[in-house]
Design an enzyme around this catalytic site. Structure first.
Site, PDB file in Angstrom:
ATOM      1  N   ALA A  32     -73.580  10.021 -14.079  1.00 27.73           N
ATOM      2  CA  ALA A  32     -74.686  10.666 -13.064  1.00 27.73           C
ATOM      3  C   ALA A  32     -74.723  10.124 -11.899  1.00 27.73           C
ATOM      4  O   ALA A  32     -75.699   9.918 -11.273  1.00 27.73           O
ATOM      5  CB  ALA A  32     -75.855  10.475 -14.040  1.00 27.73           C
ATOM      6  N   LEU A  33     -73.458  10.212 -11.109  1.00 27.86           N
ATOM      7  CA  LEU A  33     -73.313   9.602  -9.639  1.00 27.86           C
ATOM      8  C   LEU A  33     -74.222  10.355  -8.734  1.00 27.86           C
ATOM      9  O   LEU A  33     -73.968  11.469  -8.685  1.00 27.86           O
ATOM     10  CB  LEU A  33     -71.925   9.282  -9.605  1.00 27.86           C
ATOM     11  CG  LEU A  33     -71.139   8.691 -10.481  1.00 27.86           C
ATOM     12  CD1 LEU A  33     -69.745   8.370  -9.813  1.00 27.86           C
ATOM     13  CD2 LEU A  33     -71.666   7.395 -10.756  1.00 27.86           C
ATOM     14  N   HIS A  34     -74.578   9.791  -7.535  1.00 34.38           N
ATOM     15  CA  HIS A  34     -75.218  10.262  -6.570  1.00 34.38           C
ATOM     16  C   HIS A  34     -74.770   9.641  -5.168  1.00 34.38           C
ATOM     17  O   HIS A  34     -73.886   8.729  -5.266  1.00 34.38           O
ATOM     18  CB  HIS A  34     -76.879  10.401  -6.731  1.00 34.38           C
ATOM     19  CG  HIS A  34     -77.152   8.962  -7.229  1.00 34.38           C
ATOM     20  ND1 HIS A  34     -77.425   7.861  -6.289  1.00 34.38           N
ATOM     21  CD2 HIS A  34     -77.791   8.584  -8.304  1.00 34.38           C
ATOM     22  CE1 HIS A  34     -77.706   6.926  -6.896  1.00 34.38           C
ATOM     23  NE2 HIS A  34     -78.079   7.199  -8.145  1.00 34.38           N
ATOM     24  N   GLU A  35     -75.365   9.817  -4.219  1.00 33.76           N
ATOM     25  CA  GLU A  35     -75.095   9.284  -2.970  1.00 33.76           C
ATOM     26  C   GLU A  35     -75.251   7.700  -2.896  1.00 33.76           C
ATOM     27  O   GLU A  35     -74.557   7.062  -1.882  1.00 33.76           O
ATOM     28  CB  GLU A  35     -75.825  10.002  -1.614  1.00 33.76           C
ATOM     29  CG  GLU A  35     -75.563  11.371  -1.441  1.00 33.76           C
ATOM     30  CD  GLU A  35     -74.109  11.745  -0.843  1.00 33.76           C
ATOM     31  OE1 GLU A  35     -73.471  10.706  -0.311  1.00 33.76           O
ATOM     32  OE2 GLU A  35     -73.482  12.692  -1.461  1.00 33.76           O
ATOM     33  N   GLY A  36     -76.174   7.350  -3.604  1.00 30.43           N
ATOM     34  CA  GLY A  36     -76.308   5.900  -3.658  1.00 30.43           C
ATOM     35  C   GLY A  36     -75.170   5.129  -4.112  1.00 30.43           C
ATOM     36  O   GLY A  36     -74.777   4.173  -3.725  1.00 30.43           O
ATOM     37  N   HIS A  37     -74.708   5.688  -5.237  1.00 25.95           N
ATOM     38  CA  HIS A  37     -73.198   5.013  -5.642  1.00 25.95           C
ATOM     39  C   HIS A  37     -72.051   5.181  -4.623  1.00 25.95           C
ATOM     40  O   HIS A  37     -71.325   4.439  -4.698  1.00 25.95           O
ATOM     41  CB  HIS A  37     -72.807   5.859  -6.972  1.00 25.95           C
ATOM     42  CG  HIS A  37     -73.833   5.653  -8.276  1.00 25.95           C
ATOM     43  ND1 HIS A  37     -74.322   6.676  -8.527  1.00 25.95           N
ATOM     44  CD2 HIS A  37     -74.006   4.781  -8.926  1.00 25.95           C
ATOM     45  CE1 HIS A  37     -75.384   6.429  -9.665  1.00 25.95           C
ATOM     46  NE2 HIS A  37     -75.082   5.143  -9.812  1.00 25.95           N
ATOM     47  N   GLY A 148     -76.373  -1.929  -6.450  1.00 31.30           N
ATOM     48  CA  GLY A 148     -77.597  -1.685  -5.620  1.00 31.30           C
ATOM     49  C   GLY A 148     -78.623  -2.538  -5.688  1.00 31.30           C
ATOM     50  O   GLY A 148     -79.230  -2.941  -6.952  1.00 31.30           O
ATOM     51  N   LYS A 150     -81.673  -1.478  -5.580  1.00 34.76           N
ATOM     52  CA  LYS A 150     -82.866  -0.937  -6.357  1.00 34.76           C
ATOM     53  C   LYS A 150     -83.153  -1.539  -7.838  1.00 34.76           C
ATOM     54  O   LYS A 150     -84.266  -1.678  -7.932  1.00 34.76           O
ATOM     55  CB  LYS A 150     -82.506   0.657  -6.763  1.00 34.76           C
ATOM     56  CG  LYS A 150     -83.695   1.433  -7.217  1.00 34.76           C
ATOM     57  CD  LYS A 150     -83.397   2.819  -7.378  1.00 34.76           C
ATOM     58  CE  LYS A 150     -82.442   3.166  -8.384  1.00 34.76           C
ATOM     59  NZ  LYS A 150     -83.234   2.791  -9.941  1.00 34.76           N
TER      60      LYS A 150
END
Length: 279
Positions: A32-37, A148, A150
């Protein structure tokens, strides 16, 4: 970019690349990748010759079965997102590949690191994190692994685990990536409605509030005010803790350099976490 599903195949590829003197970077993910990844990928590209992204939804770190069932699985979209970003391999193993019949769980006592915050509210979670991260590091044998910030407490646990088992890998911490308005990017955000994404911004604004008032109040007083602010916005706070950056001990009367405010709260049925350096 090649997709690999077995431990033997990824080990064969890494062995050949290391013989050529290549530096290997691993980015462990649950998909469920996004810009953070992608920010992790970009940092790894600056430091490594070969980038491997693992995609594995690890069942052993979910203490809530419905959370595991609802976790987004978007492997094809993930592959599309990674395309063109310099990733050489996507390692997407099955549960049986990561945890074969002869698998032995690592024995490690996390002490206080595993008893506070996430450890308190998600019993068994960090044992599952240790299991999968140790297994991935030993399977891929990267020179560096990227995580990350987070997941602040998880990073502390991973550092401890790597030192405890003397795993020869550099753990690289990467900054939190946020939306334009401040919501920390997370795979779980896919489960939020647009209204809930707006509502969840209170977590970020509360962290900013705490940071802005460290000279005016004690950590204990600000933690109480933070809970009130988050709950007033309609979220259900699980915890707000202001902690020592290394021991994760809760601060009460006195501030120290590097103090971190950590939040976990439910927005609807979605559990969100965030943190910020405030001290």
């Amino acid at each position: 970019m090649n997709r690999i599903s077995t431990v033997k195949s990824i080990q064969d590829e890494v062995f050949a690349l290391k013989k050529q003197g290549k530096k290997i970077g691993l980015i462990p993910t649950m998909g469920a990748l996004h810009e953070g990844h992608l920010s992790l990928v970009e940092q790894a590209r600056q430091q490594c010759d070969v980038i491997i992204v693992s995609i594995f939804v690890n069942p052993t770190q979910f203490n809530n079965p419905s959370d595991l069932a609802n976790y987004p699985r978007t492997i094809e979209k993930d592959m599309d997102l990674l395309s063109g970003h310099g990733v050489m391999f996507v390692f997407a193993p099955s549960v049986e590949e990561i945890y074969p019949s002869d698998y032995v769980k690592p024995a490690i006592d996390l002490g206080a690191l595993g008893l506070v915050m996430e450890g308190k509210f998600r019993p068994g979670h960090f044992q599952g994190v240790i299991e999968v991260v140790k297994r991935l590091l030993e399977s891929v044998q990267p020179d560096a692994a990227y995580f990350g910030q987070k997941d602040f407490q998880q990073l502390a646990v991973i550092h401890y685990m790597v030192n405890y088992f003397k795993i020869p890998v550099a753990i690289v911490e990467c900054p939190i990536v946020r939306s334009d308005r401040g919501l920390a990017l997370s795979s779980r955000n896919m489960r939020l409605s647009e209204a809930e994404k707006e509502q969840a911004l209170v977590i970020y604004t509360t962290l900013l509030f705490v940071k802005a008032h460290v000279a005016d109040a004690s950590p204990e007083a600000l933690m109480k005010q933070a809970v009130e602010r988050i709950n007033a916005a309609g979220l259900k706070t699980e915890y707000v803790e202001i902690v020592h950056p290394l021991t994760l001990e809760t601060l009460t009367d006195k501030w120290i350099p590097g103090a971190v405010c950590c939040v976990a709260a439910y927005c609807g049925e979605v559990r969100l976490i965030d943190n910020m350096l405030v001290g």
